[in-house]
Design an enzyme around this catalytic site. Structure first.
Site, mmCIF file in Angstrom:
data_model
loop_
_atom_site.group_PDB
_atom_site.id
_atom_site.type_symbol
_atom_site.label_atom_id
_atom_site.label_comp_id
_atom_site.label_asym_id
_atom_site.label_seq_id
_atom_site.Cartn_x
_atom_site.Cartn_y
_atom_site.Cartn_z
ATOM 1 N N SER B 107 0.847 -1.191 0.000
ATOM 2 C CA SER B 107 0.000 0.000 0.000
ATOM 3 C C SER B 107 0.879 1.236 0.000
ATOM 4 O O SER B 107 1.962 1.244 0.589
ATOM 5 C CB SER B 107 -0.959 0.004 1.179
ATOM 6 O OG SER B 107 -0.255 0.139 2.374
ATOM 7 N N HIS B 121 -3.244 7.437 -3.435
ATOM 8 C CA HIS B 121 -3.306 6.200 -2.650
ATOM 9 C C HIS B 121 -3.418 5.010 -3.591
ATOM 10 O O HIS B 121 -4.136 5.065 -4.587
ATOM 11 C CB HIS B 121 -4.514 6.255 -1.721
ATOM 12 C CG HIS B 121 -4.909 4.923 -1.174
ATOM 13 N ND1 HIS B 121 -6.087 4.303 -1.523
ATOM 14 C CD2 HIS B 121 -4.269 4.072 -0.328
ATOM 15 C CE1 HIS B 121 -6.163 3.135 -0.893
ATOM 16 N NE2 HIS B 121 -5.081 2.969 -0.169
ATOM 17 N N ASN B 123 -3.190 0.437 -3.476
ATOM 18 C CA ASN B 123 -3.042 -0.769 -2.677
ATOM 19 C C ASN B 123 -3.413 -1.972 -3.526
ATOM 20 O O ASN B 123 -4.345 -1.919 -4.319
ATOM 21 C CB ASN B 123 -3.972 -0.666 -1.440
ATOM 22 C CG ASN B 123 -4.292 -2.003 -0.820
ATOM 23 O OD1 ASN B 123 -5.410 -2.498 -0.943
ATOM 24 N ND2 ASN B 123 -3.336 -2.602 -0.158
ATOM 25 N N THR B 124 -2.643 -3.044 -3.417
ATOM 26 C CA THR B 124 -3.080 -4.345 -3.950
ATOM 27 C C THR B 124 -2.701 -5.420 -2.936
ATOM 28 O O THR B 124 -1.705 -5.280 -2.209
ATOM 29 C CB THR B 124 -2.459 -4.691 -5.326
ATOM 30 O OG1 THR B 124 -1.068 -4.351 -5.331
ATOM 31 C CG2 THR B 124 -3.148 -3.946 -6.457
ATOM 32 N N HIS B 154 -8.224 9.051 -14.800
ATOM 33 C CA HIS B 154 -9.218 8.022 -15.096
ATOM 34 C C HIS B 154 -8.961 7.343 -16.442
ATOM 35 O O HIS B 154 -9.225 6.147 -16.601
ATOM 36 C CB HIS B 154 -10.630 8.614 -15.024
ATOM 37 C CG HIS B 154 -11.144 8.711 -13.614
ATOM 38 N ND1 HIS B 154 -11.774 7.666 -12.988
ATOM 39 C CD2 HIS B 154 -11.078 9.696 -12.695
ATOM 40 C CE1 HIS B 154 -12.096 8.020 -11.757
ATOM 41 N NE2 HIS B 154 -11.673 9.256 -11.549
ATOM 42 N N HIS B 184 -21.045 11.198 6.805
ATOM 43 C CA HIS B 184 -21.383 12.301 7.718
ATOM 44 C C HIS B 184 -21.147 13.663 7.061
ATOM 45 O O HIS B 184 -21.712 14.664 7.488
ATOM 46 C CB HIS B 184 -20.602 12.181 9.029
ATOM 47 C CG HIS B 184 -19.119 12.318 8.884
ATOM 48 N ND1 HIS B 184 -18.345 11.359 8.268
ATOM 49 C CD2 HIS B 184 -18.258 13.303 9.243
ATOM 50 C CE1 HIS B 184 -17.075 11.740 8.285
ATOM 51 N NE2 HIS B 184 -17.006 12.920 8.862
#
Lengths: 283, 283
Positions: B107, B121, B123-124, B154, B184
Site C-alpha cells: 500500500s 493512494h 493498494n493491492t 481516469h 457524515h
C-alpha cells in the site's frame, strides 16, 4: 398533566442549557482577562434542528476560535428524540424493548493555545429509552507532564464525588482510565478523570451529582487555566502539543462512543466534530 | 512438494516486494530531480515482525518525510499470517469455515508538499482464507479541482482495465466512489479511481491485472507529480490542503476497512497509520 419523567426531561435539559451559558460566559471572561486587544474573542452560537419535525429536537453549539487562551473550545448543548435504527437497538441500554429515545446533554472540549495547559473535556447527559439514566465525566489531556496539576485535578473531582459516595471516585476514575485508552498505541489519552454511565439509582441524588460534576469541571478548568495562561512556551512544546493532538484525533474517530452515536443518529456534524483540535500532526 | 497455492503466495508476495522497491526508487528519483540541495531525501525502511513466531510474518514500511516533493509518502509491504478472532470471522470472506488467514500486500499513500498535486493512494493485496482472492485499487484526493488531471487519471486507469475486460473500469470506478465516501459529510474523499475486492475468477489473469494496476499507479503518480511539481502555490492553497487532509484523517480513522483490519489483527501501528498526513486542520 405531565408525567414525572416528562418533568425530569425538562428540568435536566434546562440545567444543561444553563450550564452551557455559564461555561461560555466564564470562558469569555478568561479570554477577556488575557487578551491584549480591546476586543477579545467571544463564542459564536449556532442552533440546528435534527429534522423538519420539531419533535426530533436539535441543539446549540457554541464555539470560540483563535482566542488568546483557547485555540478552540466548543460548548455543545443538545436535546434530541428519535427511534434507534434496528442495527443499534441491541447495543443501547433499554432500546430492545422500545426503540424510541430522548437524550439531552452538554459537552465541552477545550484545546488550549498554551501547550502547558492540558486539553480538557467534560460531558453530562440524561438519556431516556425504556430505561432512563445519567452519564458523563471529565478528563484532561496534557502535552507536558505536571504531577501537581494532575493531583489538583483529581483532588477536586474526588471531593465532588465523595459528597455522594466514597465509592464513586475510585469506580469512575477506573472507568475513565479504561474508556480513554488507545489500545493500538497502548497509551491512555491523558491523565484521566472520571467517567460514569447507566446511572439510575436515585434520580434526585443522581441529578444533583450531575450538576455538581458540571460545576466541578468549571472550577477545575478555571483553576488550571488561570494558573498557567500567562506562562511562556517554546516552539518545541507547541509542536509536541500538535503530536499529542494527533492522538486525540485517533481516539475520537477510532473509539469514542459519543462521536459514533452522534454520527449514526444524524446529529449535527459540526457540533459532534468540534471535539477535534484545530490542527494536529503525525510523526 | 509445494502446493499450487503455496507457490502463488510466494509469487504474489515477491511481486509486492519488487513493486515496493520500484516505487521507492522512482519516487526518490523524483525527489532528486526537484531537490535543490545536493543531498535529496530518501526512504527510510523499517522491518517489523508480527510476533516472536516467524510464521506470523511481518513487513517492511518505507517512509520518506519532508521532501522537496513529498510532505510524506509511505510505501508498505507486508506478509502476515494468523487466526481471525472469533468476533471477526463472520465478517471475513471464507473465514467462517476456517479462521486461519495469510495475507500479503503493498500500500502506498503520498501526501504532497505542493497543494496543487493530489494526495495519491494505491493498494493491492492477495488474501488466503478457505478462499483466496485479490483486492486493491487506487484513488486521488486533490485539494484544488483540475478537470484535465482527473480525466487523465481516469483515462490511464481505464486503459489498464480495458486490457482485461470492458466491464472492469465502470464496475471498479463505481465501487471506488462508494467506498471512499464520508457519509457524515456527504462528500467523496477525492476524485475516485478504482476499487476491487474478492477477485477470484482466473488466478493467472487476476494476478496479471493486479501487476498492471501497480504499474499503472506508478505511471499515474509520475505523470501527475512531474507535471506540477515546479508550479508555485499560495499560503491560502497550502491551508486549504490542511483542511482537505482533515477529511482524509476522518475517512481513514472512521471508515477505512484496511485501517481497522490492521489495528484489529495486531499489525504494525506505524505502518498502518502512515496513511495519515503529517499535519491536518479542522475549521
Amino acid at each position: 398533566m405531565r408525567t414525572k419523567l416528562e418533568i425530569r426531561k425538562i428540568v435536566t435539559s434546562d440545567w444543561f442549557k444553563f450550564l452551557q451559558n455559564q461555561i461560555c460566559e466564564e470562558f469569555e471572561q478568561i479570554e477577556k482577562g488575557k487578551s491584549r486587544s480591546k476586543k477579545s474573542k467571544t463564542f459564536k452560537k449556532t442552533s440546528w434542528k435534527k429534522s423538519k419535525n420539531p419533535m426530533d429536537g436539535g441543539g446549540t453549539y457554541a464555539i470560540l476560535k483563535n482566542g488568546a487562551v483557547f485555540d478552540s473550545v466548543g460548548v455543545n448543548f443538545s436535546e434530541v428524540s428519535g427511534r434507534f435504527h434496528k442495527k443499534f437497538r441491541s447495543q443501547i441500554f433499554g432500546a430492545r424493548e422500545n426503540p424510541n429515545y430522548w437524550a439531552s446533554g452538554i459537552s465541552v472540549v477545550a484545546h488550549m493555545k498554551n501547550p502547558k495547559i492540558p486539553a480538557m473535556h467534560f460531558n453530562t447527559r440524561f438519556i431516556v429509552t425504556s430505561k432512563n439514566w445519567f452519564g458523563g465525566g471529565m478528563d484532561a489531556t496534557p502535552t507536558i507532564k505536571d504531577l501537581k496539576e494532575k493531583k489538583l485535578f483529581h483532588k477536586k473531582i474526588k471531593i465532588t464525588c465523595d459528597k455522594y459516595s466514597k465509592k464513586y471516585y475510585p469506580k469512575y476514575k477506573k472507568w475513565c482510565d479504561e474508556y480513554f485508552y488507545l489500545p493500538h498505541r497502548r497509551e491512555t489519552r491523558g491523565i484521566g478523570g472520571i467517567f460514569f454511565d447507566y446511572k439510575k439509582n436515585n434520580w434526585e441524588k443522581d441529578f444533583s451529582f450531575v450538576r455538581d460534576v458540571g460545576l466541578c469541571f468549571l472550577d477545575c478548568a478555571k483553576t488550571i487555566i488561570t494558573k498557567k495562561m500567562n506562562s511562556k512556551w517554546s516552539k518545541k512544546q507547541k509542536n509536541q502539543q500538535f503530536y499529542k493532538r494527533g492522538r486525540y484525533v485517533e481516539f475520537n474517530l477510532l473509539y469514542d462512543r459519543g462521536t459514533k452515536f452522534g454520527l449514526n443518529t444524524g446529529g449535527n456534524v459540526n457540533a459532534i466534530l468540534m471535539s477535534l483540535p484545530p490542527a494536529a500532526k503525525w510523526k
